[in-house]
Scaffold this active site. Structure first.
Site, short mmCIF file in Angstrom:
data_model
loop_
_atom_site.label_atom_id
_atom_site.label_comp_id
_atom_site.label_asym_id
_atom_site.label_seq_id
_atom_site.Cartn_x
_atom_site.Cartn_y
_atom_site.Cartn_z
CB CYS A 188 2.64 -3.28 13.90
SG CYS A 188 2.83 -3.03 12.12
CB CYS A 215 5.80 -4.20 16.36
SG CYS A 215 7.50 -3.79 15.92
CB CYS A 248 7.29 -6.25 8.79
SG CYS A 248 8.65 -5.50 9.71
CB CYS A 255 2.64 6.76 3.87
SG CYS A 255 3.07 5.52 5.07
CB CYS A 304 1.57 -0.62 9.69
SG CYS A 304 3.27 -0.17 9.85
CD GLU A 332 -0.87 0.23 3.77
OE1 GLU A 332 -2.04 0.60 3.67
OE2 GLU A 332 -0.32 0.02 4.85
N1 SAH Z 1 8.93 -0.42 10.31
C1 SAH Z 1 9.10 0.95 10.53
C2 SAH Z 1 8.25 1.84 9.65
C3 SAH Z 1 6.84 1.47 9.37
S1 SAH Z 1 5.63 1.63 10.61
C4 SAH Z 1 8.88 1.28 11.98
O1 SAH Z 1 8.41 0.42 12.71
O2 SAH Z 1 9.20 2.40 12.36
C5 SAH Z 1 5.23 3.36 10.76
C6 SAH Z 1 4.75 3.72 12.19
O3 SAH Z 1 3.41 3.26 12.47
C7 SAH Z 1 5.65 3.07 13.25
O4 SAH Z 1 5.93 3.99 14.28
C8 SAH Z 1 4.75 1.98 13.77
O5 SAH Z 1 5.17 1.57 15.03
C9 SAH Z 1 3.39 2.62 13.75
N2 SAH Z 1 2.28 1.68 13.80
C10 SAH Z 1 2.20 0.44 13.33
N3 SAH Z 1 0.99 -0.11 13.57
C11 SAH Z 1 0.28 0.82 14.23
C12 SAH Z 1 -1.05 0.86 14.75
N4 SAH Z 1 -1.87 -0.17 14.63
N5 SAH Z 1 -1.45 1.99 15.37
C13 SAH Z 1 -0.62 3.06 15.47
N6 SAH Z 1 0.64 3.09 15.00
C14 SAH Z 1 1.09 1.97 14.38
FE1 SF4 Z 2 7.50 -4.01 11.12
FE2 SF4 Z 2 5.22 -2.95 11.96
FE3 SF4 Z 2 7.23 -3.30 13.68
FE4 SF4 Z 2 7.40 -1.41 11.77
S1 SF4 Z 2 5.93 -1.45 13.47
S2 SF4 Z 2 8.97 -2.89 12.37
S3 SF4 Z 2 6.31 -2.43 10.07
S4 SF4 Z 2 6.11 -4.95 12.60
#
Ligand code: SAH
Ligand code: SF4
Length: 384
Positions: free
Chosen positions: A141, A138, A134, A127, A365, A114
């Site tokens: 996420c 996390c 990934c 974005c 994400c 996306e």
């Molecule tokens: N992998 C990288 C970049 C992509 S995620 C990283 O983790 O930084 C972009 C941002 O969105 C990151 O700060 C991530 O932690 C946050 N994010 C992911 N899922 C989310 C969610 N469900 N609600 C709010 N923020 C989220």
């Molecule tokens: Fe991967 Fe999501 Fe963690 Fe970013 S926040 S490193 S996209 S699992």
């Protein structure tokens, strides 16, 4: 602060897929300048053709060699015989009345990612994803739950921005002071950009090249979950703005939210951030902090955040948690988020709350992709 859309998205679909070529011509998108020159020479063309072709691809945005008016017809035909200038295929494009557009893109092997562009008052940020899925997990996420993983190529990374520019009609590259819908890039889509470092560097160097898309490094932000050894390399290779997904102030909590913390804990991460080049006032490091009810959102957490980040030139981006089906967390209440922000602000750090337009459109994400797959599955099981 982002404008909230006032009406639901208009869904424009299906658009023709741009990929799916069944020929063996080589795509020129995503090659570094040196590689492009080498490809030209290998094809028996003069090396200076690389500069011309580069400008047509990345300054003018053309996909047809026939439009390259400073190249003789014979050479145009030769180029078209050997090469293509392609884009990822667009599966769907969604448009909001406020100018936000979101694309589900399909790459040549059928994988999807996306991309979203969010226009604000003074900028428009695309974005961009760096991987399909990934490898990190996390726990808050949605991308982290998706098993399918591969790195995106430089062409696929730059291609996301090029699709966005096509869509807004922002070719040729607008002059620096021109108003544009698309002025910044945030590497905050799917994937961990620092686990796809080489391709991300190649792609962003293409984007920054002043003979082409010409985005200044100040308009590019790379977000990492905290791959500590790679952070100085970002400074050396790109020196773009850095964002770090912090999300917790103690190792106990961060270990569960961002498991890479077990490898590179908070103190080590922050030490590395403090040394990131150019962390001057205008280029503070952004620490992203998703607000999770009862997990990381207490007054004490806010005070600890101030204590941890005060020595660093930092700002905090408070992100209301974007829920997804089966997520083990809830978003903190509005009151809690604002109290938290107040403590952080009073502590001397800027802490804007990111407007939760994500609830209906900015599916953070990986959510666009899953929504689309769900949609298609639903279509299949609906009785006639
Ligand atoms: N992998 C990288 C970049 C992509 S995620 C990283 O983790 O930084 C972009 C941002 O969105 C990151 O700060 C991530 O932690 C946050 N994010 C992911 N899922 C989310 C969610 N469900 N609600 C709010 N923020 C989220
Ligand atoms: Fe991967 Fe999501 Fe963690 Fe970013 S926040 S490193 S996209 S699992």
């Amino acid at each position: 602060m982002a404008l909230l859309p006032t009406e639901p998205l208009q869904i424009v679909e299906p658009l023709p897929l741009a990929h799916g070529r069944n020929d063996l011509r080589r795509s020129l998108v995503g090659l570094s300048r040196d590689d492009l020159k080498q490809v030209m020479v290998e094809a028996g063309l003069e090396p200076f053709r690389a500069r011309q072709v580069w400008q047509w691809i990345y300054w003018h945005g053309v996909t047809d060699f026939g439009l390259m008016t400073n190249i003789a017809k014979k050479t145009q035909l030769r180029l078209a015989e050997l090469f293509v200038i392609d884009r990822p295929g667009i599966v769907t494009e969604q448009r909001s009345v406020d100018g936000t557009r979101k694309w589900l893109l399909r790459f040549a092997d059928g994988n999807e990612a996306e991309t979203v562009n969010i226009p604000e008052e003074d900028r428009g940020s695309v974005c961009v994803s760096s991987q399909v899925g990934c490898t990190l997990t996390c726990s808050f996420c949605h991308t982290g739950t998706q098993p399918l993983v591969r790195n995106l190529s430089p062409a696929e990374i730059v291609g996301q921005l090029m699709v966005a520019r096509d869509s807004y009609g922002e070719w040729p590259t607008p002059t620096a002071d021109a108003q544009r819908m698309l002025s910044n890039i945030v590497m905050m889509g799917m994937g961990e950009p620092l686990y796809n470092f080489d391709n991300v560097v190649t792609a962003l160097k293409i984007v920054m090249d002043d003979q082409g898309i010409a985005l200044s490094r100040r308009r590019i932000t790379l977000s990492t979950s905290g791959v500590v050894p790679m952070i100085p390399k970002v400074g050396e290779a790109l020196d773009v703005n850095l964002a770090v997904s912090l999300h917790a102030v103690s190792d106990d909590v961060r270990d569960t939210l961002v498991p890479i913390n077990k490898k590179w804990p908070i103190a080590e991460l922050l030490r590395t951030c403090a040394d990131y080049p150019g962390a001057r006032n205008s280029r503070r490091i952004t620490f992203e902090y998703a607000m999770l009810k009862g997990i990381n959102d207490s007054d004490a957490d806010a005070r600890e955040l101030v204590r941890l980040l005060t020595p660093i030139h930092a700002k905090v981006n408070l992100i209301p948690f974007n829920p997804w089906p089966g997520a083990p967390y809830e978003c903190s209440s509005n009151n809690r988020i604002h109290r938290f922000a107040e403590i952080v602000n009073d502590g001397g750090l800027s802490a804007p709350v990111r407007t939760p337009r994500g609830r209906d459109i900015f599916a953070a994400c990986g959510q666009l992709k899953s929504a689309s797959l769900r949609g298609r599955r639903e279509k299949v099981v609906t009785p006639a």
